[in-house]
Design an enzyme around this catalytic site. Structure first.
Site, PDB file in Angstrom:
ATOM      1  N   HIS A 118       0.837  -1.199   0.000  1.00  0.00           N
ATOM      2  CA  HIS A 118       0.000   0.000   0.000  1.00  0.00           C
ATOM      3  C   HIS A 118       0.870   1.246   0.000  1.00  0.00           C
ATOM      4  O   HIS A 118       2.080   1.182   0.219  1.00  0.00           O
ATOM      5  CB  HIS A 118      -0.906   0.026   1.241  1.00  0.00           C
ATOM      6  N   ASP A 120       0.535   5.232   1.818  1.00  0.00           N
ATOM      7  CA  ASP A 120      -0.264   5.824   2.901  1.00  0.00           C
ATOM      8  C   ASP A 120      -1.242   6.885   2.378  1.00  0.00           C
ATOM      9  O   ASP A 120      -0.843   7.824   1.682  1.00  0.00           O
ATOM     10  CB  ASP A 120       0.671   6.464   3.944  1.00  0.00           C
ATOM     11  N   HIS A 264       4.713   0.287   0.130  1.00  0.00           N
ATOM     12  CA  HIS A 264       5.486  -0.460   1.118  1.00  0.00           C
ATOM     13  C   HIS A 264       4.642  -1.571   1.726  1.00  0.00           C
ATOM     14  O   HIS A 264       3.409  -1.561   1.627  1.00  0.00           O
ATOM     15  CB  HIS A 264       6.072   0.459   2.187  1.00  0.00           C
ATOM     16  N   ARG A 279       5.426   7.217  13.682  1.00  0.00           N
ATOM     17  CA  ARG A 279       5.472   7.707  12.303  1.00  0.00           C
ATOM     18  C   ARG A 279       4.850   9.088  12.217  1.00  0.00           C
ATOM     19  O   ARG A 279       3.818   9.338  12.853  1.00  0.00           O
ATOM     20  CB  ARG A 279       4.680   6.734  11.421  1.00  0.00           C
TER      21      ARG A 279
HETATM   22  C1  SIN Z   1       3.237   1.570   7.643  1.00  0.00           C
HETATM   23  O1  SIN Z   1       3.427   2.774   7.740  1.00  0.00           O
HETATM   24  O2  SIN Z   1       2.495   1.094   6.786  1.00  0.00           O
HETATM   25  C2  SIN Z   1       3.980   0.648   8.588  1.00  0.00           C
HETATM   26  C3  SIN Z   1       5.355   0.367   8.089  1.00  0.00           C
HETATM   27  C4  SIN Z   1       6.127  -0.525   9.017  1.00  0.00           C
HETATM   28  O3  SIN Z   1       5.650  -0.863  10.101  1.00  0.00           O
HETATM   29  O4  SIN Z   1       7.249  -0.869   8.664  1.00  0.00           O
END
Ligand code: SIN
Length: 289
Positions: A118, A120, A264, A279
């Protein structure tokens, strides 16, 4: 790999890059990702260094900074150098800070954030520019919990000219309810129509803009055609390792990725061990064809 893919990879790998003077940039693959050394993100970055970090970001799409010791405020300050931080709706807040997304998995977890391909926030009318994840706890067993990133410029470039021409006129719906299937969402979720092929707002390069985390269907096709086309594209992203790099985290690693041209996948292969990070997400603009 077929000829279209090989030629596309060769073009990207051979594109010339100027040397850096204030940072060290070690590429993770010829296509995506780089480790950046010589930067202390807890301090104000000198102007020339910030300019080189910006260039490295546009050239590599995913930047990995090791051995950082950051307060939340320093993490956010680095994020704000690239734009306004996204504040989440109050119901989504997992701590007391709307600008901070807690990424946490423990033995009690039944799902983790982001364990599918996906990008974000693509269900938003203006999806995010990028995200910065700062990991401070990795699985105690000493392995697992890597994140995969894939380059959507290459995903587009790898397609045949006929498929590129077909996709150019199409749009797809990105539905914020998809990750909530089986759960009751805490508030109304966004749903937005975006072109399937868009241009990066800073570099002007074309890229494929659909992802299995949020894209529900192609507007101009029948249900069967839409499902078949999306499955073909999602299958290519999941299968084609040449699109990807893999980041192995250690406590103190901050990764900054470009949501406009990458996807990612957080790999949840470390249950029952724990992983923790925070994040910030930087607001972007509406993607244009
Ligand atoms: C995400 O922001 O989708 C999570 C990425 C991660 O936990 O590495």
């Amino acid at each position: 790999m077929d000829q279209f893919a090989l030629e596309a990879i060769e073009r990207i790998a051979a594109s010339p890059r100027a040397p850096y003077e204030t940072i060290t940039v070690n590429r993770l693959t010829p296509i995506i990702g780089a480790e950046v050394a010589g930067v202390d993100l807890s301090r104000d970055l000198p102007e020339r260094q910030l300019a080189e970090v910006r260039r490295a970001f546009l050239e590599n799409h995913v930047l990995v900074f090791r051995d950082q010791v950051l307060t939340t405020e320093q993490h956010k300050r680095f994020g704000r150098l690239f734009g306004t931080l996204r504040a989440l709706p109050v119901e989504d807040i997992d701590g007391d800070d709307p600008e901070l997304v807690v990424i946490k998995a423990t033995k009690a977890s039944r799902f983790v954030a982001g364990d599918t391909w996906h990008s974000d926030g693509t269900a938003d009318p203006a999806p995010s520019l990028g995200s910065m994840l700062y990991i401070t706890e990795t699985p105690e067993i000493g392995t697992g919990g890597d994140t995969l990133f894939a380059n959507m410029h290459l995903a587009y470039d790898m397609l045949s000219p006929a498929m590129k021409a077909f996709l150019e006129g199409l749009t797809a719906i990105h539905d914020g309810a998809i990750p909530w299937q089986g759960y009751t969402p805490p508030h109304e979720l966004p749903k937005t129509e975006h072109p399937m092929v868009v241009r990066h707002p800073e570099t002007g390069r074309k890229l494929l803009f659909v992802n299995s985390g949020f894209t529900s269907h192609v507007v101009q096709l029948s249900r069967t055609e839409s499902r078949t086309l999306l499955d073909m594209l999602f299958g290519m992203i999941a299968r084609e390792q040449a699109l990807t790099c893999r980041v192995r985290w250690a406590p103190g690693t901050l990764v900054f990725w470009d949501n406009r041209c990458t996807q990612h996948h957080a790999v949840w292969d470390y249950y029952p061990f724990s992983r923790y990070g925070e994040r910030v997400t930087i607001l972007g603009e509406r993607p244009a064809a």
